[in-house]
Design a protein around this motif. Structure first.
Motif, mmCIF file in Angstrom:
data_model
loop_
_atom_site.group_PDB
_atom_site.id
_atom_site.type_symbol
_atom_site.label_atom_id
_atom_site.label_comp_id
_atom_site.label_asym_id
_atom_site.label_seq_id
_atom_site.Cartn_x
_atom_site.Cartn_y
_atom_site.Cartn_z
ATOM 1 N N GLN A 535 20.724 -36.753 18.713
ATOM 2 C CA GLN A 535 19.522 -37.117 17.965
ATOM 3 C C GLN A 535 18.270 -36.890 18.819
ATOM 4 O OE1 GLN A 535 19.498 -41.092 16.314
ATOM 5 N NE2 GLN A 535 17.570 -40.747 15.237
ATOM 6 N N LEU A 536 18.378 -37.162 20.117
ATOM 7 C CA LEU A 536 17.248 -36.931 21.023
ATOM 8 C C LEU A 536 16.869 -35.447 21.041
ATOM 9 C CD1 LEU A 536 15.248 -37.826 23.206
ATOM 10 C CD2 LEU A 536 17.089 -37.595 24.898
ATOM 11 N N ALA A 537 17.877 -34.583 21.164
ATOM 12 C CA ALA A 537 17.605 -33.138 21.172
ATOM 13 C C ALA A 537 17.008 -32.695 19.836
ATOM 14 C CB ALA A 537 18.889 -32.365 21.466
ATOM 15 N N SER A 538 17.477 -33.283 18.738
ATOM 16 C CA SER A 538 16.944 -32.946 17.406
ATOM 17 C C SER A 538 15.488 -33.382 17.278
ATOM 18 C CB SER A 538 17.780 -33.617 16.306
ATOM 19 O OG SER A 538 19.126 -33.220 16.387
ATOM 20 N N LEU A 539 15.178 -34.597 17.754
ATOM 21 C CA LEU A 539 13.797 -35.101 17.702
ATOM 22 C C LEU A 539 12.890 -34.276 18.613
ATOM 23 C CD1 LEU A 539 14.509 -38.941 17.691
ATOM 24 C CD2 LEU A 539 13.394 -37.645 15.847
ATOM 25 N N TYR A 540 13.445 -33.834 19.750
ATOM 26 C CA TYR A 540 12.652 -32.991 20.643
ATOM 27 C C TYR A 540 12.337 -31.648 19.969
ATOM 28 C CZ TYR A 540 10.874 -30.131 24.299
ATOM 29 O OH TYR A 540 10.037 -29.300 25.001
ATOM 30 N N THR A 541 13.338 -31.075 19.278
ATOM 31 C CA THR A 541 13.127 -29.808 18.580
ATOM 32 C C THR A 541 12.013 -29.953 17.539
ATOM 33 O OG1 THR A 541 15.443 -29.183 18.901
ATOM 34 C CG2 THR A 541 14.238 -28.032 17.172
ATOM 35 N N SER A 542 12.010 -31.058 16.819
ATOM 36 C CA SER A 542 10.976 -31.327 15.819
ATOM 37 C C SER A 542 9.603 -31.463 16.493
ATOM 38 C CB SER A 542 11.330 -32.603 15.049
ATOM 39 O OG SER A 542 10.346 -32.907 14.108
ATOM 40 N N PHE A 543 9.558 -32.187 17.609
ATOM 41 C CA PHE A 543 8.312 -32.348 18.382
ATOM 42 C C PHE A 543 7.809 -30.985 18.857
ATOM 43 C CE2 PHE A 543 7.135 -32.298 22.935
ATOM 44 C CZ PHE A 543 5.876 -32.884 22.884
ATOM 45 N N TYR A 544 8.735 -30.172 19.390
ATOM 46 C CA TYR A 544 8.372 -28.854 19.918
ATOM 47 C C TYR A 544 7.793 -27.957 18.814
ATOM 48 C CZ TYR A 544 9.106 -24.277 22.125
ATOM 49 O OH TYR A 544 8.926 -23.011 22.644
ATOM 50 N N ASP A 545 8.371 -28.068 17.614
ATOM 51 C CA ASP A 545 7.906 -27.239 16.488
ATOM 52 C C ASP A 545 6.532 -27.671 15.972
ATOM 53 O OD1 ASP A 545 10.215 -25.781 16.607
ATOM 54 O OD2 ASP A 545 11.230 -26.859 14.979
ATOM 55 N N LYS A 546 6.257 -28.986 16.035
ATOM 56 C CA LYS A 546 5.044 -29.515 15.402
ATOM 57 C C LYS A 546 3.894 -29.795 16.370
ATOM 58 C CE LYS A 546 7.794 -31.696 11.755
ATOM 59 N NZ LYS A 546 8.362 -32.960 11.260
ATOM 60 N N CYS A 547 4.201 -29.916 17.648
ATOM 61 C CA CYS A 547 3.181 -30.326 18.617
ATOM 62 C C CYS A 547 3.082 -29.311 19.758
ATOM 63 C CB CYS A 547 3.502 -31.702 19.199
ATOM 64 S SG CYS A 547 3.691 -33.003 17.973
ATOM 65 N N PRO A 548 2.118 -28.393 19.716
ATOM 66 C CA PRO A 548 1.965 -27.441 20.823
ATOM 67 C C PRO A 548 1.820 -28.192 22.146
ATOM 68 C CG PRO A 548 0.487 -26.903 19.009
ATOM 69 C CD PRO A 548 1.079 -28.233 18.693
ATOM 70 N N VAL A 549 2.519 -27.721 23.162
ATOM 71 C CA VAL A 549 2.475 -28.422 24.450
ATOM 72 C C VAL A 549 1.416 -27.796 25.351
ATOM 73 C CG1 VAL A 549 3.796 -29.080 26.506
ATOM 74 C CG2 VAL A 549 4.887 -29.106 24.258
ATOM 75 N N LEU A 550 1.626 -26.566 25.775
ATOM 76 C CA LEU A 550 0.697 -25.929 26.709
ATOM 77 C C LEU A 550 -0.614 -25.521 26.031
ATOM 78 C CD1 LEU A 550 3.248 -23.747 28.735
ATOM 79 C CD2 LEU A 550 2.340 -26.007 29.288
ATOM 80 N N ARG A 551 -0.602 -25.455 24.704
ATOM 81 C CA ARG A 551 -1.826 -25.100 23.964
ATOM 82 C C ARG A 551 -2.375 -26.285 23.175
ATOM 83 N NH1 ARG A 551 -0.235 -19.104 21.576
ATOM 84 N NH2 ARG A 551 0.102 -18.107 23.613
ATOM 85 N N ALA A 552 -2.106 -27.477 23.663
ATOM 86 C CA ALA A 552 -2.636 -28.678 23.009
ATOM 87 C C ALA A 552 -4.164 -28.667 23.087
ATOM 88 C CB ALA A 552 -2.074 -29.917 23.688
ATOM 89 N N GLU A 553 -4.788 -29.549 22.309
ATOM 90 C CA GLU A 553 -6.253 -29.482 22.125
ATOM 91 C C GLU A 553 -7.049 -29.823 23.376
ATOM 92 O OE1 GLU A 553 -7.194 -31.905 18.761
ATOM 93 O OE2 GLU A 553 -5.878 -30.782 17.412
ATOM 94 N N THR A 554 -6.577 -30.749 24.191
ATOM 95 C CA THR A 554 -7.339 -31.166 25.381
ATOM 96 C C THR A 554 -6.428 -31.165 26.601
ATOM 97 O OG1 THR A 554 -6.777 -33.515 25.151
ATOM 98 C CG2 THR A 554 -8.732 -32.730 23.933
ATOM 99 N N PRO A 555 -7.002 -31.073 27.805
ATOM 100 C CA PRO A 555 -6.184 -31.139 29.030
ATOM 101 C C PRO A 555 -5.344 -32.428 29.094
ATOM 102 C CG PRO A 555 -8.389 -30.377 29.555
ATOM 103 C CD PRO A 555 -8.426 -30.775 28.113
ATOM 104 N N ALA A 556 -5.915 -33.546 28.646
ATOM 105 C CA ALA A 556 -5.165 -34.818 28.672
ATOM 106 C C ALA A 556 -3.962 -34.733 27.745
ATOM 107 C CB ALA A 556 -6.077 -35.972 28.263
#
Length: 587
Positions: A535-556
């Motif tokens: 379930q953790l890996a599944s939730l991470y996959t969902s997070f990865y798909d919906k929330c850009p990490v390196l291209r997030a809106e602000t440095p924080a």
């Protein structure tokens, strides 16, 4: 570092305080908190309390809500339905809690040790001397190893025991056969691998068994040789020791392939209790727990009867003076309780032996060796089935050799790794192939409740999709790739940031790791940890798909999402290690 209080425990404490303030007689009552689809948590305990206090549940729930302190941990709480409480956690609390786990330098992610650890002797991975290990030996080894990891991680003092089959009639038979057919022993044994040497021994064992079953005179000579063995005849013992040593080399090679640590000191086979057998029988007979019946020493049970309606006894000593498995198992209990000072005896043994262990445990209880302070548990496991749902066999109907099965898993996994590999050398592909293949076999076993049968399907096991270890390993490797690409930017928690839904879901699940580990260890249930990690890996996959990490809106936000990635990776790494499975940095 001290353990970290989970969000659920924190909320539990808040609700308990509000409950006792509203209804003093409810002090100490369980609010029955659980995760919910309608909010972060739901508390259902008020309905039962209202019934007891003859109060309106919705009105009582409203009064409790008015006493709940919101702010740091609980953002909002509202009454739902007939009197449920829906609770929303503050984003800041989620991030701060994960930051505390992340700061755990011991790598425990804030998981506490058990409050009152004891001593558990766990009996698992029990191969037989002079016989090749087959698919039937897989589950005891894999399940036992994971339970050892879980118990040790929670602070339990664990004593490992591998009760190998190294004594009894079969050795008299084998030694006598070789004495009469010396030319059949491969004199180059020392020059061959452990697997080849074991194949030779296995072949000799089958030839000796065939003669034993067909030739009464040989059977008599073989039984006489058993007496020599038990009496310590030097020549017989020397031959027996050679078989044991050859077999151990083979066992170690198989367990190494399974990526399991088996220590020589932990191997205490049936022979290890030989000197205790006579005393065990004497104690049972003198106390009246066992009685003589037709010359054999037996224990009878009123509730255990055969098809003919007559009681089925546990035979401790045969009428010819020989000892059965029961005498050895009862002697082992005495050793584990009185010498090793165990509080818990755990046996990871095939479910088909349930009746035997039920009788052995009851006998030990009657003798006073098991009591309220010492419990004995059989962690019974089901059968490994083929794709057709029948017991796993070769096309010729033979039992599948464990080594062959593991080699095939490694070959299949290596093909998958080679297909996906972009910058891996052949050496790295071979290493990853072994880690992925063995991980796939272990996970398929551990993700099924131990007492259930499961189908051995290598195609499914090495799939990148679905509930497989490869899916979890891939999630871990993907996170490591992101952390490498981040370069100089390091993960850092930012509690001041609002969280997206996918971030909150991931964070709340990460918070329940400690609770899951505790439950899996207490219940000897690795499958609960496997389900959590999937379930953790599944939730991470969902997070990865919906929330850009390196291209997030602000440095924080980049730092905070890298932080969520890293906490997830550390939790996957730790959780998989508790299942005995590797997490490669690259796949």
């Amino acid at each position: 570092m001290a353990s970290v209080t989970s969000l659920s425990d924190n909320v539990q404490q808040h609700l308990a305080s509000a409950l006792s303030a509203t209804l003093p007689e409810a002090a100490g009552a369980d609010p029955l908190l659980r995760r919910s689809d309608r909010a972060d948590f739901q508390a259902n305990g008020i309905l039962a309390l209202a019934k007891k206090a003859k109060a309106n549940p919705r009105e009582l729930a409203a009064q409790v809500v008015s006493q709940v302190v919101t702010g740091d941990v609980i953002k909002d709480v509202e009454v739902s339905g007939p009197g449920f409480l829906n609770i929303t956690i503050a984003d800041r609390a989620i991030t701060e809690n994960l930051a505390a786990r992340y700061a755990d330098e011991a790598g425990r992610l804030g998981v506490p040790y058990a409050e009152q650890p004891g001593t558990t002797v766990i009996d698992y991975a029990q191969p037989n001397v002079a016989k090749e290990m087959h698919v039937g030996h897989l589950r005891s080894a894999v399940i036992g190893d994971s339970v050892v990891q879980l118990l040790e991680f929670t602070g339990e003092n664990v004593v490992r025991r591998h009760h190998i089959g190294d004594w009894g009639t079969q050795f008299g038979m084998l030694i006598q056969y070789l004495d009469e057919h010396p030319h059949e022993l491969d004199h180059k044994q020392s020059e061959v691998s452990g697997e080849e040497a074991m194949s030779n021994l296995d072949r000799l064992y089958k030839a000796a068994r065939k003669l034993f079953d067909s030739d009464e005179e040989f059977k008599t000579r073989a039984r006489r040789r058993v007496v020599d063995l038990q009496a310590g005849d030097p020549a017989t013992l020397a031959m027996w020791q050679k078989f044991v040593d050859e077999s151990k080399i083979y066992f170690f090679s198989v367990f190494e392939k399974l990526d399991m640590e088996i220590r020589d000191a932990d191997i205490v086979g049936e022979s290890g209790y030989n000197d205790m057998l006579a005393e065990t029988c004497r104690l049972l007979e003198e106390s009246g727990v066992a009685v003589r019946s037709e010359g054999a020493l037996c224990v009878f049970f009123e509730d255990i009867k055969g098809p003919d309606g007559n009681p089925v006894p546990l035979i401790v000593q045969k009428s010819d003076g020989g000892y059965g498995y029961a005498a050895t198992d009862l002697s082992a209990i005495r050793d584990r309780v009185f010498n090793l000072k165990a509080d818990t005896l755990l046996y990871v043994v095939d479910a088909r032996q349930a009746l035997h262990f039920r009788m052995v445990f009851e006998t030990a209880r009657r003798a006073g060796w098991l009591n309220e302070d010492v419990t004995a548990v059989q962690l019974a496991f089901g059968t490994v089935l083929g794709k057709d749902g029948k017991p796993f066999k070769t096309r010729e109907g033979e039992t599948v050799r464990l080594v062959d099965l593991l080699d095939e898993a490694i070959d299949r996994a290596s093909a998958v790794v080679r297909e996906k590999a972009q910058d891996l050398s052949e050496e790295e592909i071979a290493e990853r192939g072994a880690q992925v293949g063995i991980g796939a076999v272990k996970y398929a076993d551990l993700s099924t409740s131990a007492n259930r049968d499961y189908k051995f399907d290598l195609d499914q096991m090495v799939s990148l999709n679905g509930d497989t270890s490869v899916y979890l390993q891939y999630a871990y490797a993907r996170i490591q790739s992101i952390l490498r690409k981040a370069g100089e930017v390091r993960p850092a928690a930012h509690p001041e940031l609002d969280l997206a839904d996918a971030e909150r879901a991931l964070g709340l699940h990460l918070d329940s790791f400690a609770e899951t580990v505790r439950e899996a260890a207490t219940e000897y249930a690795p499958h609960k940890l496997a389900a959590y990690l999937y379930q953790l890996a599944s939730l991470y996959t969902s997070f990865y798909d919906k929330c850009p990490v390196l291209r997030a809106e602000t440095p924080a936000q980049v730092e905070n999402r890298l932080f969520l990635c890293d906490v997830t990776a550390r939790t996957l790494h730790r959780g998989m290690a508790l299942l005995g499975i590797r997490t490669p940095e690259k796949l």
